[in-house]
Design a protein around this motif. Structure first.
Motif, PDB file in Angstrom:
ATOM      1  N   LEU A  33      50.087  41.755  38.473  1.00  0.00           N
ATOM      2  CA  LEU A  33      51.182  40.802  38.625  1.00  0.00           C
ATOM      3  C   LEU A  33      52.055  41.165  39.812  1.00  0.00           C
ATOM      4  O   LEU A  33      52.377  40.316  40.656  1.00  0.00           O
ATOM      5  CB  LEU A  33      51.991  40.784  37.324  1.00  0.00           C
ATOM      6  N   ASN A  34      52.378  42.427  39.917  1.00  0.00           N
ATOM      7  CA  ASN A  34      53.217  42.873  41.035  1.00  0.00           C
ATOM      8  C   ASN A  34      52.503  42.672  42.372  1.00  0.00           C
ATOM      9  O   ASN A  34      53.117  42.281  43.374  1.00  0.00           O
ATOM     10  CB  ASN A  34      53.591  44.348  40.865  1.00  0.00           C
ATOM     11  N   ASN A  35      51.220  42.964  42.369  1.00  0.00           N
ATOM     12  CA  ASN A  35      50.452  42.813  43.608  1.00  0.00           C
ATOM     13  C   ASN A  35      50.418  41.364  44.071  1.00  0.00           C
ATOM     14  O   ASN A  35      50.604  41.064  45.253  1.00  0.00           O
ATOM     15  CB  ASN A  35      49.029  43.348  43.382  1.00  0.00           C
ATOM     16  N   LEU A  36      50.237  40.438  43.120  1.00  0.00           N
ATOM     17  CA  LEU A  36      50.162  39.020  43.497  1.00  0.00           C
ATOM     18  C   LEU A  36      51.529  38.485  43.934  1.00  0.00           C
ATOM     19  O   LEU A  36      51.630  37.719  44.894  1.00  0.00           O
ATOM     20  CB  LEU A  36      49.622  38.198  42.326  1.00  0.00           C
ATOM     21  N   VAL A  37      52.585  38.849  43.204  1.00  0.00           N
ATOM     22  CA  VAL A  37      53.917  38.364  43.574  1.00  0.00           C
ATOM     23  C   VAL A  37      54.257  38.815  44.993  1.00  0.00           C
ATOM     24  O   VAL A  37      54.891  38.086  45.775  1.00  0.00           O
ATOM     25  CB  VAL A  37      54.956  38.871  42.555  1.00  0.00           C
ATOM     26  N   LEU A  79      40.828  37.394  38.025  1.00  0.00           N
ATOM     27  CA  LEU A  79      40.781  38.485  37.054  1.00  0.00           C
ATOM     28  C   LEU A  79      41.872  38.317  35.989  1.00  0.00           C
ATOM     29  O   LEU A  79      41.687  38.687  34.827  1.00  0.00           O
ATOM     30  CB  LEU A  79      40.963  39.821  37.793  1.00  0.00           C
ATOM     31  N   LEU A  80      43.007  37.736  36.396  1.00  0.00           N
ATOM     32  CA  LEU A  80      44.093  37.497  35.447  1.00  0.00           C
ATOM     33  C   LEU A  80      43.735  36.442  34.411  1.00  0.00           C
ATOM     34  O   LEU A  80      44.478  36.208  33.468  1.00  0.00           O
ATOM     35  CB  LEU A  80      45.362  37.081  36.198  1.00  0.00           C
ATOM     36  N   ASN A  81      42.608  35.775  34.590  1.00  0.00           N
ATOM     37  CA  ASN A  81      42.159  34.753  33.645  1.00  0.00           C
ATOM     38  C   ASN A  81      41.399  35.367  32.480  1.00  0.00           C
ATOM     39  O   ASN A  81      40.945  34.658  31.595  1.00  0.00           O
ATOM     40  CB  ASN A  81      41.268  33.746  34.375  1.00  0.00           C
ATOM     41  N   SER A  82      41.229  36.704  32.505  1.00  0.00           N
ATOM     42  CA  SER A  82      40.408  37.362  31.493  1.00  0.00           C
ATOM     43  C   SER A  82      41.258  38.329  30.666  1.00  0.00           C
ATOM     44  O   SER A  82      42.189  38.956  31.168  1.00  0.00           O
ATOM     45  CB  SER A  82      39.245  38.101  32.165  1.00  0.00           C
ATOM     46  N   ASN A  83      40.874  38.464  29.396  1.00  0.00           N
ATOM     47  CA  ASN A  83      41.574  39.401  28.505  1.00  0.00           C
ATOM     48  C   ASN A  83      41.375  40.860  28.893  1.00  0.00           C
ATOM     49  O   ASN A  83      42.078  41.752  28.403  1.00  0.00           O
ATOM     50  CB  ASN A  83      41.074  39.220  27.065  1.00  0.00           C
ATOM     51  N   VAL A  84      40.393  41.066  29.759  1.00  0.00           N
ATOM     52  CA  VAL A  84      40.071  42.452  30.094  1.00  0.00           C
ATOM     53  C   VAL A  84      41.240  43.170  30.769  1.00  0.00           C
ATOM     54  O   VAL A  84      41.364  44.395  30.706  1.00  0.00           O
ATOM     55  CB  VAL A  84      38.800  42.486  30.978  1.00  0.00           C
ATOM     56  N   VAL A 130      46.207  31.720  50.573  1.00  0.00           N
ATOM     57  CA  VAL A 130      46.573  32.900  49.782  1.00  0.00           C
ATOM     58  C   VAL A 130      47.719  32.554  48.836  1.00  0.00           C
ATOM     59  O   VAL A 130      47.723  32.947  47.663  1.00  0.00           O
ATOM     60  CB  VAL A 130      46.939  34.075  50.714  1.00  0.00           C
ATOM     61  N   ARG A 131      48.701  31.782  49.343  1.00  0.00           N
ATOM     62  CA  ARG A 131      49.839  31.428  48.490  1.00  0.00           C
ATOM     63  C   ARG A 131      49.384  30.562  47.301  1.00  0.00           C
ATOM     64  O   ARG A 131      49.867  30.720  46.184  1.00  0.00           O
ATOM     65  CB  ARG A 131      50.902  30.684  49.314  1.00  0.00           C
ATOM     66  N   ARG A 132      48.469  29.648  47.541  1.00  0.00           N
ATOM     67  CA  ARG A 132      47.926  28.828  46.435  1.00  0.00           C
ATOM     68  C   ARG A 132      47.226  29.706  45.408  1.00  0.00           C
ATOM     69  O   ARG A 132      47.384  29.541  44.197  1.00  0.00           O
ATOM     70  CB  ARG A 132      46.910  27.810  46.958  1.00  0.00           C
ATOM     71  N   LEU A 133      46.444  30.649  45.894  1.00  0.00           N
ATOM     72  CA  LEU A 133      45.703  31.529  44.977  1.00  0.00           C
ATOM     73  C   LEU A 133      46.636  32.417  44.171  1.00  0.00           C
ATOM     74  O   LEU A 133      46.365  32.761  43.022  1.00  0.00           O
ATOM     75  CB  LEU A 133      44.693  32.368  45.769  1.00  0.00           C
ATOM     76  N   VAL A 134      47.776  32.818  44.812  1.00  0.00           N
ATOM     77  CA  VAL A 134      48.772  33.611  44.081  1.00  0.00           C
ATOM     78  C   VAL A 134      49.307  32.811  42.897  1.00  0.00           C
ATOM     79  O   VAL A 134      49.399  33.315  41.763  1.00  0.00           O
ATOM     80  CB  VAL A 134      49.925  34.030  45.025  1.00  0.00           C
ATOM     81  N   LEU A 135      49.670  31.521  43.123  1.00  0.00           N
ATOM     82  CA  LEU A 135      50.170  30.682  42.031  1.00  0.00           C
ATOM     83  C   LEU A 135      49.110  30.482  40.956  1.00  0.00           C
ATOM     84  O   LEU A 135      49.407  30.489  39.747  1.00  0.00           O
ATOM     85  CB  LEU A 135      50.630  29.326  42.579  1.00  0.00           C
ATOM     86  N   ARG A 136      47.891  30.300  41.367  1.00  0.00           N
ATOM     87  CA  ARG A 136      46.811  30.117  40.392  1.00  0.00           C
ATOM     88  C   ARG A 136      46.658  31.371  39.537  1.00  0.00           C
ATOM     89  O   ARG A 136      46.458  31.297  38.324  1.00  0.00           O
ATOM     90  CB  ARG A 136      45.497  29.813  41.111  1.00  0.00           C
ATOM     91  N   GLY A 137      46.722  32.556  40.209  1.00  0.00           N
ATOM     92  CA  GLY A 137      46.596  33.805  39.464  1.00  0.00           C
ATOM     93  C   GLY A 137      47.724  33.991  38.470  1.00  0.00           C
ATOM     94  O   GLY A 137      47.505  34.405  37.322  1.00  0.00           O
ATOM     95  N   LEU A 138      48.952  33.656  38.902  1.00  0.00           N
ATOM     96  CA  LEU A 138      50.085  33.786  37.996  1.00  0.00           C
ATOM     97  C   LEU A 138      49.935  32.857  36.793  1.00  0.00           C
ATOM     98  O   LEU A 138      50.284  33.227  35.662  1.00  0.00           O
ATOM     99  CB  LEU A 138      51.383  33.497  38.745  1.00  0.00           C
ATOM    100  N   ALA A 139      49.418  31.664  37.049  1.00  0.00           N
ATOM    101  CA  ALA A 139      49.217  30.721  35.934  1.00  0.00           C
ATOM    102  C   ALA A 139      48.103  31.189  35.001  1.00  0.00           C
ATOM    103  O   ALA A 139      48.094  30.852  33.812  1.00  0.00           O
ATOM    104  CB  ALA A 139      48.892  29.330  36.475  1.00  0.00           C
TER     105      ALA A 139
END
Length: 1593
Positions: free
Chosen positions: A1317-1321, A1301-1306, A1331-1340
């Motif tokens: 961001l807080n939820n993923l961190v 979802l973080l990959n979208s402007n929405v 899960v840890r890999r997906l967290v890094l992907r989401g942050l990126a």
């Protein structure tokens, strides 16, 4: 140091010469040559020393070294000093003579070295050679070979030594016992002789101009004696050829008296070799040299040997050339050269030998003789001048030969004769006639067959055509010979094939004469001997052949051009008119081809040209003479029916132009008496002639026909025919056919105002008199189809003539009924299932013209005519695919004739009743089970309805009472299996609707918008898809419903219900669609019928699977569900899983109405969440993990939910429950991973597995962000709650969704970024690595969706990524891989001050991954390194620059990485490194060569890169070489090969003063080790680099 290092490099490379791979050996040799090119003296010295020290080195490797020495010596001969030259001479001499046995490659290489040195140091080489060429001792083979080659390569340096060499050699000749040595001595003597002759021919340039031929004469004669008298008798073929090759040039050095003395033996000896050798080129070449030598000394002995010489040479020229090898062709040339020498010396003896050979019947002898004769005519023209009559007379028999090869040879001889004045002699005309005869050969017989000895040779005809044209246009002296003689060949039939080349040549000759003689006539008939054709004959001939203009290479255009040139000779008045008309005809021919030309139009243009010509020449005598000539030439075209037919037309046209009636009658009588009535084309031509003549002479033409029928000639013909009982009936019928056809064409062509008075009294009376045969006063039916066809054609033409007359309406045709009955009789007699003749077409056409005439036909006669004609045409079985065009054209013409007949009949009764009668006749064919019959019937119906509509005239408003019946008959056919039927059915409905509008009072030109929509629907009927067809039928029904009168609805429905049982299922479906559409549009009038219809359709669901019945049942289920929602849902959920197709269809039916759909969806969601998604159980007590089995109720509810949601109509209800549906389904998906079906369903699942759909990519987040953004907050709120789920798979699913979802402007639009961001961190410490890999992907992903937010969260993001790089709990480093990918995305967006502290740490941390065994790690780390460089552009600190320099060599080498993604990452990284290196040329090179998607020539790129590196950063040499040394041990072959390449290019471009940076010992040792690498490519690059290290020497 220098010498020792060059020696060391040479030693390493010389040791590598023994490599087993040929390509490596070649590269080693190239490296050795590179060493030699750079340091020739030292390299040659090292090689010489190596060969001296390694005496046991195998000879193939010694050969390679010697070849390298030859290359270096040849290119640096001017730089060699005497000592080195002497050392090389001694070495090569030793290598060449080390072993007595012949080792050709090795010893030849050594010999070549000596020859190369001898170009400058001839004295020293000769000193060494002569030391091994001692008197009394037989020398080594290659010593002699070397002396021979030296004499060729250095003529001026070698010839002065020849006297001593020959003195020493001569005694050796007797000592040579082996053929090998004898061969090399012969070779030496040949080259010595050739060198001496060259020396003597260039004395002005020679160093010693006092040398004379006499100095060699004695020695050469002594050698000649041994070669000829002893060695030539050897059994060894190779030796004999060597001897004869030497004797040729030696003969020029023999003393004159000795040559004269030896010729009686020499010539027979050489000639004898022809019988001993298959390859005789060398014999012929030597013989030619000997003959030239003999002629040069004026030998008288030659006369004695002449007969044997001629016989042997003639035998050689007669040998068939079965090979195209150069030696065979060269032998032919040498033999002909010998004949030239003899022809110049003894022309009489030569011709006395050759010309009798022409009388033999042997093909090879005759062809060979002709070949020699042609050659001497050209090459010895002066000697042959007085022999011309003799040569011409000898060609008599060859001219009669029918062999193609002989013909070709004869034509070539005649061509030579033409150029040298032979054809001007008596007998030359026979040669010209022969050429024309060959031009007339048919082209198809000229193609060489598969077994032909000469398949590629030009055909006789082609050669003759080109010869005739060339002689006519290029040999000036031939003009007087060819003109006007060539005109004699225009009219004889046997020269027809030569007309095109004849006309072209005549046009050229005539133009030349016209230019020379202004207005004079070209043809002087007074000077001719009565053999020239008359102007009438020329005109007739050329005009007749023009009718087939493209035959014979375009004879039409050629004939017209000749006519144009001869206009004054044809008639003086034609000049101006033909100058205008003939170019127009030629232009017309240019516009078309043989395939596109309309024969009818072209013949009409030619006849117009003839009529125009006859108009210009108002001379009855000239016209009568022309018609007489045309009649004479008719008999010439018996084998060319098209030309004959056209000539008949020309005769008719010519007779029509004369005013002499007696001439007209005489010519017509002559034509009737001489016609070949058995041939159809002849009958047709004769009839056309009479028709054209009747235009001007109707009375005379009819009188002549009647006279012929009554004449004795006609009666005698019949009497003669009756003598032969078997053929009398057929022969008589053919004469009658022609006469009947003549009458028909007379009626068709004659002036209309004159025809009506004679059509019944003269024309038809005589026609039927000829047609009916009476036996004892009783009419007998004829069986001849040609006679029937002629009668039908004549009746048709006569009827058409009457109809087209201005008085047709008042004409009472008393014989109409009789003619119609006769035509119907013919039609009924034809087979109904096949169409072989045009009789029925012509008969129906005749009926079409007869119907409008008065009196009208009776009703029964009309009905019988319609029925008979329909039955005759409709039932004809269509031919197979690819049927010939004539048959297809006949059928189309017959169909058009039927259409014309039916419309002609309908015109007589233009009422609804009349239309109904026609449709009733067509109805059985419209409903026929055979598709082709339906197509034809619908086509005819559409044609009739169009005609009825176009000619509709309403005087009072009356109802169109049969509209419903007709529409019901045609409209279901709109879905017929045959596309053509569908199109015609729409046309019928369209016409019927406009007919209704017409009867309602609308005008003829009124366009109704509703009815016009039918035309737009036609395209939908072309598509074979049943759904498209039915949709179109539905639209058609809607249009019908809007325009159908109420009183016609019931009859329409009743008619359509009958179509439900139509054998054509498409029509049945169309009837159902149309019935439903009509019920929907007009059902208020038939309300009581609805329950009955629904009941029928529901019952059909259980009996059949027909689609239209199933749709009716769906509507019933909808009604039930609207009243009993819960019960229907419960019942359907109880259906066995998996649902069958009927159950799925019924579920989808519940989505018709939005409010019902929402209630059904709510029930299904409640059933999904009621039970747990799966149950866990252990299959075995000791199993490590339990099995998960799905529960049934959620599974069934999920399946049902899918079917309901799939229905398009469920959209509003789905939107209403969107968040609940999405979350439930996403969690449901996560709970199916690794879950098994219940045991009761597993067997069914296995059975249906084969038809399972391919797995699809599941990307719910991107789809949600794109299409359902406003609903995301509720969805996200529900998903966050699942991150603490006990099910790991659910945590992974929810984290993956939120990360994506973080990959979208929405997220910015909905202000969700901070919370996400807080939820993923917070999930960074999750126990699951996934899960840890997906967290890094989401942050990126923030870099994609919110790049402007990265700066604000830069420290937090960088900390997370570096933490991922240092993740120690991940054994496989996958978290680190994700961190590298994330950093690559974020680096360009963070603040420089945030990046600077971690830059060095990241660069050092990722460096080990450059050489990882896993492609993904190499690619990601190198890509990240590129992004680090990109982030530092313009602000690169020295510490990081050190990392850039350190990574340069690995990046360059990994461009050759076997994995494409790694090589692509290196391209990117290098492009990013370029600006940080502060070298514009290097950065530009990276940008030029390393663009994505562009091919890379690695060697060229590496060369350029190293050039710039060493120019700008020479201090990096040592570091770069050290790094490349590390990759010498790489596990990838391509990288291992690239490493020495990099080193080699660095060395190539660096200045020698930087050599101290490189540890040459270490580098040389490493390269030496690489020479042992298992990969040949690596060894090649190592050898190449070693060759470049000479720069540091």
């Amino acid at each position: 140091m220098t010498e020792s290092y060059v020696k060391k490099l040479s030693t390493i490379l010389l040791d590598a010469v023994t490599d087993k791979d040929p390509l490596v050996q070649e590269q080693v040799c190239s490296a050795l040559c590179a060493l030699g090119e750079s340091q020739p003296e030292e390299a040659l010295s090292a090689w010489e020393e190596h060969l001296q020290q390694h005496g046991k080195l195998a000879h193939p490797y010694r050969t390679m070294i010697l070849r390298a020495m030859e290359v270096v010596v040849s290119s640096h001969i001017s730089e060699l000093d005497k000592d080195m030259a002497r050392a090389i001479i001694l070495l090569a001499s030793s290598e060449m003579t080390k072993v007595k046995e012949l080792v050709c490659d090795w010893q030849q290489a050594a010999s070549n070295v000596l020859v190369a040195v001898g170009k400058r140091f001839i004295g020293r080489v000769m000193e060494e050679m002569l030391s091994k060429f001692q008197p009394g001792v037989l020398p080594h083979y290659f010593v002699v070979q070397t002396l021979a080659n030296l004499s060729v390569s250095n003529v001026f340096g070698m010839v002065p030594f020849l006297t001593s060499i020959l003195n020493t050699m001569l005694p050796m000749l007797g000592m040579a016992k082996h053929d090998t040595m004898r061969v090399v001595f012969c070779c030496a003597l040949q080259h010595f002789s050739e060198s001496t002759l060259e020396y003597l021919a260039n004395l002005d340039q020679a160093p010693d101009p006092t040398v004379r031929k006499d100095a060699f004469a004695t020695d050469i004669f002594s050698a000649y004696h041994i070669l000829f008298h002893q060695w030539l008798q050897s059994r060894e073929a190779k030796l004999r050829l060597a001897v004869v090759e030497a004797l040729g040039p030696m003969s020029h050095l023999l003393p004159s008296e000795k040559l004269e003395e030896q010729l009686p033996k020499l010539l027979p000896g050489v000639l004898a070799l022809y019988k001993k050798h298959a390859e005789t080129f060398h014999v012929s070449k030597s013989l030619g040299q000997i003959l030239e030598a003999a002629v040069s000394v004026g030998s008288r002995t030659l006369e004695v040997q002449l007969d044997s010489l001629l016989a042997a040479l003639h035998a050689q020229i007669c040998v068939p050339v079965e090979s195209s090898s150069p030696l065979v062709m060269s032998n032919q040339k040498e033999v002909l050269r010998c004949f030239t020498v003899l022809a110049c010396r003894s022309p009489d003896r030569l011709l006395a030998f050759l010309l009798p050979k022409l009388d033999t019947n042997n093909e090879r002898t005759r062809v060979g003789t002709l070949q020699v004769l042609r050659h001497v005519i050209n090459s010895a023209a002066a000697q042959m001048e007085v022999k011309k009559p003799f040569i011409l007379s000898s060609m008599r028999l060859p001219l009669l030969d029918t062999n193609s090869k002989v013909k070709r040879a004869v034509v070539q001889v005649i061509s030579a004769m033409a150029h040298h004045g032979y054809l001007e002699q008596p007998g030359g005309e026979a040669m010209i006639e022969y050429i024309v005869q060959q031009c007339a050969l048919p082209p198809e017989t000229e193609r060489p067959g598969p077994g032909s000895e000469d398949p590629t040779a030009d055909s006789v005809r082609a050669v003759s055509v080109s010869t005739l044209y060339l002689v006519s246009t290029t040999v000036d002296r031939m003009s007087a010979v060819l003109w006007p003689y060539l005109l004699e060949f225009l009219t004889p039939l046997r020269f027809t094939g030569a007309l095109t080349p004849l006309c072209k040549s005549l046009v050229h000759l005539a133009q030349k004469r016209r230019e020379a003689g202004a207005d004079a006539l070209l043809i002087q008939y007074d000077d001719s001997k009565g053999t020239l054709p008359s102007p009438y004959a020329i005109t007739t001939r050329l005009l007749a052949v023009c009718s087939n203009p493209y035959l014979g290479d375009g004879r039409g255009a050629a004939s017209l051009r000749l006519l144009n040139v001869l206009h004054r000779d044809i008639h003086p008045l034609l000049h101006q008119r033909w100058a205008t008309t003939i170019p127009l005809l030629l232009d017309y021919l240019d516009e078309y081809t043989e395939e596109t030309l309309s024969q009818k139009e072209w013949e009409e243009k030619l006849l117009m040209f003839l009529r125009d010509t006859l108009t210009v020449v108002p001379d009855n005598t000239w016209i009568c003479q022309l018609s007489l000539e045309m009649c004479k030439q008719l008999s010439c075209y018996s084998e060319a029916p098209q030309e004959k037919n056209f000539l008949y037309k020309c005769i008719g046209t010519t007779l029509g132009a004369t005013s002499r009636k007696e001439v007209v009658r005489e010519r017509l009588q002559e034509l009737l008496e001489t016609a070949r009535y058995q041939e159809e084309a002849e009958r047709e031509g004769l009839a056309r002639c009479f028709g054209i003549c009747a235009i001007s002479h109707l009375d005379d033409t009819l009188a002549q026909l009647e006279d012929f029928v009554r004449s004795d000639v006609f009666r005698k013909s019949i009497g003669i025919f009756n003598i032969f009982k078997d053929r009398s009936e057929n022969e008589v019928d053919k004469v009658k056919s022609a006469l009947i056809l003549c009458y028909g064409h007379v009626a068709a062509q004659a002036p209309r105002e004159l025809v009506l008075a004679k059509v019944e009294s003269d024309i038809l009376r005589n026609v039927f008199q000829c047609f009916h045969t009476k036996v004892l006063g009783i009419k007998v039916e004829t069986k001849d189809p040609a006679l029937k066809l002629c009668l039908v054609q004549s009746v048709c033409m006569a009827s058409q003539a009457i109809c087209s007359s201005a008085q047709a309406s008042s004409f009472h045709f008393s014989r109409k009924a009789e003619l119609v009955a006769q035509m119907m009789e013919f039609i009924k007699a034809e087979p109904p299932d096949s169409l072989r003749t045009p009789i029925r077409k012509k008969a129906m056409l005749a009926c079409t013209y007869l119907v409008p005439l008065e009196p009208a036909l009776e009703e029964q006669a009309r009905s019988d005519m319609i029925h008979g004609c329909l039955h005759s045409v409709m039932a004809v079985v269509p031919g197979p695919e690819g049927e010939d065009g004539d048959q297809e054209s006949l059928y189309l013409d017959t169909t058009h004739a039927l259409e014309d007949l039916l419309t002609s009949l309908l015109r007589r009764n233009m009422t609804p009743q009349g239309l109904q009668i026609m449709v009733e006749h067509l109805s059985p064919w419209i409903k026929s089970p055979r598709g082709h019959e339906r197509v034809r019937a619908l086509g005819l119906s559409a044609c009739l309805l169009r005609f009825f509509l176009e000619h509709l005239h309403i005087s009072a408003l009356v109802p169109f009472h049969n509209l419903g019946l007709l529409v019901g008959l045609f409209s279901p056919r709109c879905a017929d299996l045959w596309p053509a039927t569908r199109q015609e059915a729409v046309s019928c409905v369209y016409s019927l609707l406009y007919l209704q509008l017409g009867y309602e009072g609308f005008s003829q030109d009124y366009r109704d918008d509703v009815a016009e929509q039918l035309l737009t629907l036609k395209d939908g009927l072309v598509h074979p898809d049943p759904a498209v067809l039915l949709h179109t039928c539905h639209s058609i029904a809607q249009i019908i419903a809007k325009r159908l009168p109420p009183d016609q609805l019931i009859s329409l429905l009743l008619t359509m219900f009958e179509s439900l049982g139509d054998p054509d299922k498409n029509c049945s479906r169309a009837a159902t669609v149309m019935i439903n559409s009509l019920l929907k549009e007009r059902g208020n009038m038939l309300l009581e019928k609805v329950p009955e219809i629904v009941s029928v359709l529901r019952s059909k669901l259980q009996e059949t699977r027909e689609e239209h019945i199933l749709q009716a049942a769906q509507h019933s289920v909808y009604l039930l569900a609207s009243q009993h929602r819960a019960a229907v849902v419960s019942s359907l959920l109880g259906s066995p899983l998996p649902f069958d197709s009927h159950t799925c269809t019924l579920w989808r039916a519940l989505a018709v109405e939005p409010s019902l759909t929402a209630q059904v969806l709510g029930l299904l969601l409640e059933r999904m969440s009621r039970d747990v998604p799966f149950k866990e159980s252990r299959a075995f007590l000791l199993s490590s993990s339990p099995n998960r089995v799905a529960t049934l109720l959620p599974l069934a509810a999920t399946c049902a939910l899918r079917e309901v949601v799939l229905a398009p109509a469920s959209g509003p209800a789905v939107l209403e429950l969107y968040p609940q549906l999405f979350v439930a389904l996403l969690l449901r998906v996560s709970c199916t991973v690794g879950v098994q079906l219940p045991r009761t369903l597993q067997a069914k699942e296995r059975r249906s597995a084969s038809s399972a759909l391919d797995p699809r990519t599941f990307e719910p987040c991107s789809a949600m962000a794109k299409f359902a953004g406003p609903r995301l907050p509720l969805v996200m709120k529900a998903l966050v709650c699942t991150q603490s789920s006990v099910y790991e798979i659910q945590r992974v699913t929810s984290t993956a969704f939120l990360a994506e979802l973080l990959n979208s402007n929405v997220v910015n639009d909905l202000m969700l970024l901070e919370s996400l961001l807080n939820n993923l961190v917070a999930r960074q410490k999750d126990t699951c690595a996934g899960v840890r890999r997906l967290v890094l992907r989401g942050l990126a992903n923030i870099a994609s969706s919110s790049p402007d937010k990265v700066r604000a969260h830069g420290p937090q993001l960088l900390t997370a990524m570096i933490g991922g790089l240092d993740d120690g709990d991940d054994r496989h480093s996958l978290v680190a891989l994700e961190a590298m990918a994330g950093l690559a995305r974020l680096l360009g967006l963070v603040e420089p001050q945030d990046l600077r502290p971690v830059l060095l740490h990241v660069a050092i941390r990722i460096r080990p991954f450059f050489d990882s065994d896993k492609m993904e790690f190499r690619s990601a780390s190198i890509c990240l390194f590129g992004h680090l460089n990109k982030a530092c552009h313009g602000d690169c600190e020295d510490v990081f620059l050190e990392q850039v320099v350190g990574g340069l060599a690995p990046l360059l080498l990994h461009l050759q990485d076997p994995q494409a993604p790694v090589a692509g990452a290196c391209r990117f990284a290098l492009r990013m490194c370029g600006p940080n290196l502060e070298c514009e040329e290097l950065a530009a090179a990276f940008q030029k060569h390393l663009q994505e998607g562009q091919g890379l020539h690695f060697g060229e790129f590496l060369n350029t890169t190293c050039k710039h590196l060493m120019h700008h950063f020479p201090d990096l040499l040592g570091r770069l070489v050290s790094t490349s040394l590390f990759y010498f041990k790489s596990s990838w072959e391509d990288v291992r090969a690239a490493a020495p390449m990099l080193t080699g290019f660095l060395v190539l471009h660096v200045e020698p003063e930087h050599r101290p940076q490189v540890d040459l010992e270490q580098l040389t040792a490493a390269l030496q080790l690489l020479l042992q690498d298992p990969a040949p490519a690596v060894r090649m690059k190592a050898a190449e680099t070693l060759g470049r290290l000479v720069k540091f020497a």
